[in-house]
Design a protein around this motif. Sequence first.
Motif, PDB file in Angstrom:
ATOM      1  N   ASN A 353       0.835  24.245  49.096  1.00  0.00           N
ATOM      2  CA  ASN A 353      -0.017  24.691  48.150  1.00  0.00           C
ATOM      3  C   ASN A 353       0.245  25.617  47.035  1.00  0.00           C
ATOM      4  O   ASN A 353      -0.424  26.656  46.679  1.00  0.00           O
ATOM      5  CB  ASN A 353      -1.306  25.344  48.742  1.00  0.00           C
ATOM      6  CG  ASN A 353      -1.649  24.512  50.041  1.00  0.00           C
ATOM      7  OD1 ASN A 353      -2.012  23.268  50.057  1.00  0.00           O
ATOM      8  ND2 ASN A 353      -1.681  24.978  51.236  1.00  0.00           N
ATOM      9  N   ASN A 500      -9.250  25.079  42.786  1.00  0.00           N
ATOM     10  CA  ASN A 500      -9.850  24.036  43.486  1.00  0.00           C
ATOM     11  C   ASN A 500      -9.660  22.693  43.406  1.00  0.00           C
ATOM     12  O   ASN A 500     -10.566  21.681  43.970  1.00  0.00           O
ATOM     13  CB  ASN A 500     -11.255  24.422  43.492  1.00  0.00           C
ATOM     14  CG  ASN A 500     -11.764  26.000  44.061  1.00  0.00           C
ATOM     15  OD1 ASN A 500     -11.042  26.320  44.929  1.00  0.00           O
ATOM     16  ND2 ASN A 500     -12.569  26.389  43.406  1.00  0.00           N
ATOM     17  N   THR A 502      -8.765  18.974  43.733  1.00  0.00           N
ATOM     18  CA  THR A 502      -8.488  18.110  44.973  1.00  0.00           C
ATOM     19  C   THR A 502      -8.283  16.753  44.504  1.00  0.00           C
ATOM     20  O   THR A 502      -8.572  16.373  43.678  1.00  0.00           O
ATOM     21  CB  THR A 502      -9.825  18.242  46.093  1.00  0.00           C
ATOM     22  OG1 THR A 502     -10.910  17.961  45.056  1.00  0.00           O
ATOM     23  CG2 THR A 502      -9.987  19.579  46.756  1.00  0.00           C
ATOM     24  N   GLU A 503      -7.418  16.347  45.433  1.00  0.00           N
ATOM     25  CA  GLU A 503      -7.292  14.703  45.168  1.00  0.00           C
ATOM     26  C   GLU A 503      -7.166  14.011  46.344  1.00  0.00           C
ATOM     27  O   GLU A 503      -6.730  14.407  47.431  1.00  0.00           O
ATOM     28  CB  GLU A 503      -5.800  14.378  44.666  1.00  0.00           C
ATOM     29  CG  GLU A 503      -5.542  14.744  43.019  1.00  0.00           C
ATOM     30  CD  GLU A 503      -4.248  14.313  42.369  1.00  0.00           C
ATOM     31  OE1 GLU A 503      -3.493  13.259  42.850  1.00  0.00           O
ATOM     32  OE2 GLU A 503      -4.001  14.778  41.486  1.00  0.00           O
ATOM     33  N   GLU A 504      -7.844  12.800  46.463  1.00  0.00           N
ATOM     34  CA  GLU A 504      -8.082  12.169  47.794  1.00  0.00           C
ATOM     35  C   GLU A 504      -6.623  11.571  48.112  1.00  0.00           C
ATOM     36  O   GLU A 504      -5.832  11.149  47.337  1.00  0.00           O
ATOM     37  CB  GLU A 504      -8.862  10.672  47.319  1.00  0.00           C
ATOM     38  CG  GLU A 504     -10.148  11.151  46.999  1.00  0.00           C
ATOM     39  CD  GLU A 504     -11.295  10.822  48.141  1.00  0.00           C
ATOM     40  OE1 GLU A 504     -11.159   9.590  48.757  1.00  0.00           O
ATOM     41  OE2 GLU A 504     -12.202  11.566  48.246  1.00  0.00           O
TER      42      GLU A 504
END
Length: 515
Positions: A353, A500, A502-504
């Motif tokens: 991250n 924040n 996000t990626e599937e």
Amino acid sequence: MALKQKTIDLKMRMKDALKGGGSKAIEKQKAIGKLTARERILAILDPKSFHEYDLFVEHAAKDFDMDKKYLPGDGVITGTGTIMSKPVCIYAQDFTVAGGSLGWMHAKKITKIMDHAMKLKVPIIGINDSGGARIQEGVNSLAGYGEIFYRNTKASGMIPQISVILGPCAGGAVYSPALTDFVFVVDNISKMFITGPEVIKTVLGEEISMEKLGGAKVHAETTGNAHFYAESEQECFDQIKQLISFIPWNNKRKAMSFPKKQPKSKAYNIESIIPTDPSTPYDVRDVIKAISDDSEFLEVQELFAANIVIGYARLQGETVAFVANQPLVLAGVLDVDSSDKAARFIRYCDSFNIPIVTLVDLPGYLPGIDQEHAGVIRHGAKVLYAYSEATVPKITLILRKAYGGGYIAMCSHHLRADFVMAWPTAEIAVMGPEGAANIIFRKEIATAENPDEMRKQKVDEYRTKFANPYVAAAYGYIDAVIEPFETRKKLIHALEISANKTEEALDKKHGVPPF
Ligand code: HXC
């Protein structure tokens, strides 16, 4: 036995176990500038934070008179402690006990503390000082290494794994570090090889010293096996603590936040780093320091493939990773080694991250027979793969040249950078003006009355048309052309609004990168 008596008995047992390999073996260590295994652990951890486990573990080997030998702690010290008040698991092999060689119980102590680290989701630090598989224990030593390698792989991408090489490490003692995230070496003390000079002489008739075969410099500069190089054990321990301050404790967390600090703008004036002449080199680390909090930059693999710079800094107190072409070395090209270096780092940051800021200034991939035969296609592809796969915030800034495959590879929009910015000095094209003009205006140049004059004219024409950021900006491949002084502010904003992101996850087990 009364408690008092039992306590005395415990203390006696502890005293025996704490002796390690005895005063003679310890003196030998000290004479070559090495600390003992326990001293090393205490020097890395916060004061009084170390808690040792399995002090009374003993080996269970019988062959070769092993049943008559007492090896305190079976040659390895394991436990938990804190660094900057945060928990870590740690082990240190004790070279004074059978050369730190790894038998079955020694391996069990290591795998037990590794299992703890994985369960507790904390970093594991391994201090390696070992002659490898304990020869007397045969296949059980090999089994022990297999168990460690399996756990190194399982822990990869879940908890940080740090290896410190502090002695002559052979065989299995180097393969476990090779599976970990960061390897630290110390000048004159660290040696790493699969087989030592003796075996090489016997098998191949080649003679080489231990230092030349696998000394600290060799691994920091040539093989790339080491990520941090230090002159002394103390410097190495300081580097470990600095690294720990930048990386998250596990893959579900963010790195620690620190108080925000401005860059040292007097020392690193961002307006004057890039020379006016587009082919004059400069040190890209100055750009990083001009942007980063307190101008602090922890460079990883500083001495290896120096044509790319990787490392950690902070913006507004938060960790960011920098990947930057280094115009000072080979004009910052991507080649076999720099591709490997960048790709692995990008994958680490993505696992943990850590947002990635990419600074671009390169003429492309390095051409040449050596590179082609060394597999620049396969190695270069790793960069494309790593950037495309990474789902952490990815911000790209083109400083100057972004030519050809280099433009695409250095985290272009096409590999899904979240924001791509460019300075007005950026030049984005298939190749540099000189090369391009020679190809596309070959006939005009050859048939001109004054070919040199015509070449110059065509080079200028090409430069005016393409050697700028505006053609790419017109297609939306660059989101913003910014002035150098705005860089820090723009990066901080891009990082804050990407926090924040996000990626599937894709419906697949895992990809098949060009390893
Ligand atoms: C048992 C070992 C040992 C080993 C060292 N010792 N290595 N005991 N198994 N693998 C013991 C020595 O016998 C000696 O014991 C003490 O440790 C110190 O060793 P020295 O040789 O005196 O020290 P030094 O001169 O500093 O040399 C260090 C060394 C050398 C370079 C590491 O010991 C060495 O070459 N060892 C063997 C390395 C090796 O080939 N290991 C096997 C790798 S195969 P005393 O009692 O005299 O103090 C392997 C398989 C896994 O690991 C592969 C996975 C892929």
